[in-house]
Write a protein that holds these residues in place. Structure first.
Motif, PDB file in Angstrom:
ATOM      1  N   GLU A   1      -1.828   0.484 -17.921  1.00 37.72           N
ATOM      2  CA  GLU A   1      -1.597  -0.754 -18.661  1.00 37.72           C
ATOM      3  C   GLU A   1      -2.854  -1.631 -18.708  1.00 37.72           C
ATOM      4  N   GLY A   2      -3.943  -1.153 -18.105  1.00 34.22           N
ATOM      5  CA  GLY A   2      -5.192  -1.915 -18.123  1.00 34.22           C
ATOM      6  C   GLY A   2      -5.214  -3.077 -17.143  1.00 34.22           C
ATOM      7  N   LYS A   3      -4.372  -3.049 -16.131  1.00 34.59           N
ATOM      8  CA  LYS A   3      -4.284  -4.152 -15.162  1.00 34.59           C
ATOM      9  C   LYS A   3      -5.329  -3.998 -14.067  1.00 34.59           C
ATOM     10  N   VAL A   4      -5.892  -5.110 -13.624  1.00 39.56           N
ATOM     11  CA  VAL A   4      -6.788  -5.145 -12.471  1.00 39.56           C
ATOM     12  C   VAL A   4      -5.906  -5.311 -11.243  1.00 39.56           C
ATOM     13  N   VAL A   5      -6.071  -4.431 -10.263  1.00 38.35           N
ATOM     14  CA  VAL A   5      -5.243  -4.438  -9.063  1.00 38.35           C
ATOM     15  C   VAL A   5      -6.088  -4.934  -7.884  1.00 38.35           C
ATOM     16  N   GLU A   6      -5.572  -5.929  -7.192  1.00 39.72           N
ATOM     17  CA  GLU A   6      -6.247  -6.426  -5.995  1.00 39.72           C
ATOM     18  C   GLU A   6      -5.501  -5.931  -4.765  1.00 39.72           C
ATOM     19  N   PHE A   7      -6.255  -5.554  -3.741  1.00 45.43           N
ATOM     20  CA  PHE A   7      -5.696  -5.194  -2.447  1.00 45.43           C
ATOM     21  C   PHE A   7      -5.926  -6.397  -1.542  1.00 45.43           C
ATOM     22  N   ARG A   8      -4.848  -6.975  -0.999  1.00 45.99           N
ATOM     23  CA  ARG A   8      -4.955  -8.165  -0.162  1.00 45.99           C
ATOM     24  C   ARG A   8      -4.177  -7.982   1.135  1.00 45.99           C
ATOM     25  N   GLU A   9      -4.630  -8.727   2.156  1.00 45.25           N
ATOM     26  CA  GLU A   9      -3.840  -8.792   3.382  1.00 45.25           C
ATOM     27  C   GLU A   9      -2.556  -9.522   3.044  1.00 45.25           C
ATOM     28  N   GLU A  10      -1.453  -8.981   3.483  1.00 46.23           N
ATOM     29  CA  GLU A  10      -0.165  -9.580   3.138  1.00 46.23           C
ATOM     30  C   GLU A  10       0.018 -10.934   3.811  1.00 46.23           C
ATOM     31  N   THR A  11      -0.452 -11.078   5.030  1.00 46.18           N
ATOM     32  CA  THR A  11      -0.228 -12.331   5.754  1.00 46.18           C
ATOM     33  C   THR A  11      -1.180 -13.435   5.326  1.00 46.18           C
ATOM     34  N   GLY A  12      -2.477 -13.169   5.323  1.00 46.15           N
ATOM     35  CA  GLY A  12      -3.442 -14.224   5.008  1.00 46.15           C
ATOM     36  C   GLY A  12      -3.838 -14.293   3.551  1.00 46.15           C
ATOM     37  N   GLY A  13      -3.603 -13.231   2.814  1.00 50.35           N
ATOM     38  CA  GLY A  13      -3.963 -13.218   1.400  1.00 50.35           C
ATOM     39  C   GLY A  13      -5.426 -12.908   1.135  1.00 50.35           C
ATOM     40  N   ARG A  14      -6.184 -12.555   2.194  1.00 54.31           N
ATOM     41  CA  ARG A  14      -7.603 -12.254   2.011  1.00 54.31           C
ATOM     42  C   ARG A  14      -7.757 -11.003   1.157  1.00 54.31           C
ATOM     43  N   ARG A  15      -8.625 -11.093   0.152  1.00 53.52           N
ATOM     44  CA  ARG A  15      -8.834  -9.956  -0.743  1.00 53.52           C
ATOM     45  C   ARG A  15      -9.688  -8.906  -0.036  1.00 53.52           C
ATOM     46  N   LEU A  16      -9.213  -7.681  -0.037  1.00 47.69           N
ATOM     47  CA  LEU A  16      -9.900  -6.575   0.608  1.00 47.69           C
ATOM     48  C   LEU A  16     -10.669  -5.722  -0.392  1.00 47.69           C
ATOM     49  N   GLY A  17     -10.199  -5.696  -1.613  1.00 42.45           N
ATOM     50  CA  GLY A  17     -10.847  -4.896  -2.646  1.00 42.45           C
ATOM     51  C   GLY A  17     -10.166  -5.073  -3.976  1.00 42.45           C
ATOM     52  N   THR A  18     -10.844  -4.602  -5.011  1.00 44.56           N
ATOM     53  CA  THR A  18     -10.319  -4.723  -6.372  1.00 44.56           C
ATOM     54  C   THR A  18     -10.493  -3.389  -7.078  1.00 44.56           C
ATOM     55  N   LEU A  19      -9.483  -2.980  -7.799  1.00 43.13           N
ATOM     56  CA  LEU A  19      -9.524  -1.765  -8.598  1.00 43.13           C
ATOM     57  C   LEU A  19      -9.468  -2.179 -10.064  1.00 43.13           C
ATOM     58  N   THR A  20     -10.574  -1.947 -10.775  1.00 40.74           N
ATOM     59  CA  THR A  20     -10.672  -2.344 -12.177  1.00 40.74           C
ATOM     60  C   THR A  20     -10.725  -1.090 -13.042  1.00 40.74           C
TER      61      THR A  20
ATOM     62  N   LEU B   1       0.826  -1.195   0.000  1.00 42.60           N
ATOM     63  CA  LEU B   1       0.000   0.000   0.000  1.00 42.60           C
ATOM     64  C   LEU B   1       0.869   1.258   0.000  1.00 42.60           C
ATOM     65  N   ALA B   2       2.038   1.178   0.598  1.00 40.48           N
ATOM     66  CA  ALA B   2       2.964   2.310   0.594  1.00 40.48           C
ATOM     67  C   ALA B   2       3.437   2.647  -0.825  1.00 40.48           C
ATOM     68  N   ASP B   3       3.430   1.672  -1.723  1.00 39.21           N
ATOM     69  CA  ASP B   3       3.860   1.866  -3.114  1.00 39.21           C
ATOM     70  C   ASP B   3       2.715   2.292  -4.033  1.00 39.21           C
ATOM     71  N   ALA B   4       1.490   2.313  -3.512  1.00 44.11           N
ATOM     72  CA  ALA B   4       0.293   2.507  -4.336  1.00 44.11           C
ATOM     73  C   ALA B   4       0.323   3.795  -5.147  1.00 44.11           C
ATOM     74  N   GLU B   5       0.784   4.876  -4.557  1.00 36.74           N
ATOM     75  CA  GLU B   5       0.764   6.163  -5.259  1.00 36.74           C
ATOM     76  C   GLU B   5       1.577   6.125  -6.556  1.00 36.74           C
ATOM     77  N   GLN B   6       2.678   5.371  -6.554  1.00 38.07           N
ATOM     78  CA  GLN B   6       3.493   5.261  -7.766  1.00 38.07           C
ATOM     79  C   GLN B   6       3.008   4.138  -8.683  1.00 38.07           C
ATOM     80  N   LEU B   7       2.556   3.025  -8.104  1.00 41.59           N
ATOM     81  CA  LEU B   7       2.212   1.856  -8.904  1.00 41.59           C
ATOM     82  C   LEU B   7       0.844   1.933  -9.589  1.00 41.59           C
ATOM     83  N   ILE B   8      -0.155   2.419  -8.873  1.00 44.45           N
ATOM     84  CA  ILE B   8      -1.520   2.357  -9.415  1.00 44.45           C
ATOM     85  C   ILE B   8      -1.666   3.109 -10.739  1.00 44.45           C
ATOM     86  N   PRO B   9      -1.167   4.335 -10.893  1.00 44.33           N
ATOM     87  CA  PRO B   9      -1.315   4.988 -12.204  1.00 44.33           C
ATOM     88  C   PRO B   9      -0.680   4.185 -13.347  1.00 44.33           C
TER      89      PRO B   9
END
Length: 87
Positions: free
Chosen positions: A27-46, A14-22
């Motif tokens: 590039e038309g990529k779908v970005v998922e936000f997940r818990e780093e430890t458990g891998g649970r999906r928190l949200g999706t940016l399409t 999430l700390a890298d989001a400001e540079q990575l998301i744009p």
């Protein structure tokens, strides 16, 4: 901690989001936000589908348009209007 995933692969935190998301959205990529430890999906940016470069000719690419502009044999706007009888 929250991590960013694309295609099942971790691409940053999430700390890298400001540079990575744009970049990823560009590039038309779908970005998922997940818990780093458990891998649970928190949200999706399409990303929304971008409008075509040329709406009346949706398959026209920027490269093809440039090629057409530089090709000999075209006509000027004045020649076009004269051909239509609206000079």
């Amino acid at each position: 901690m929250v991590a960013l995933f694309v295609g099942g692969q971790k691409v940053g935190t999430l700390a890298d989001a400001e540079q990575l998301i744009p970049v990823l959205i560009g590039e038309g990529k779908v970005v998922e936000f997940r818990e780093e430890t458990g891998g649970r999906r928190l949200g999706t940016l399409t990303p929304e589908a971008a409008e075509p470069f040329c709406p009346w000719e949706p398959t026209l690419t920027l490269e093809e348009a440039r090629k057409r502009i530089t090709e000999p044999g075209g006509m000027t706007l004045a020649e076009f209007r004269k051909r239509l009888g609206k000079a």
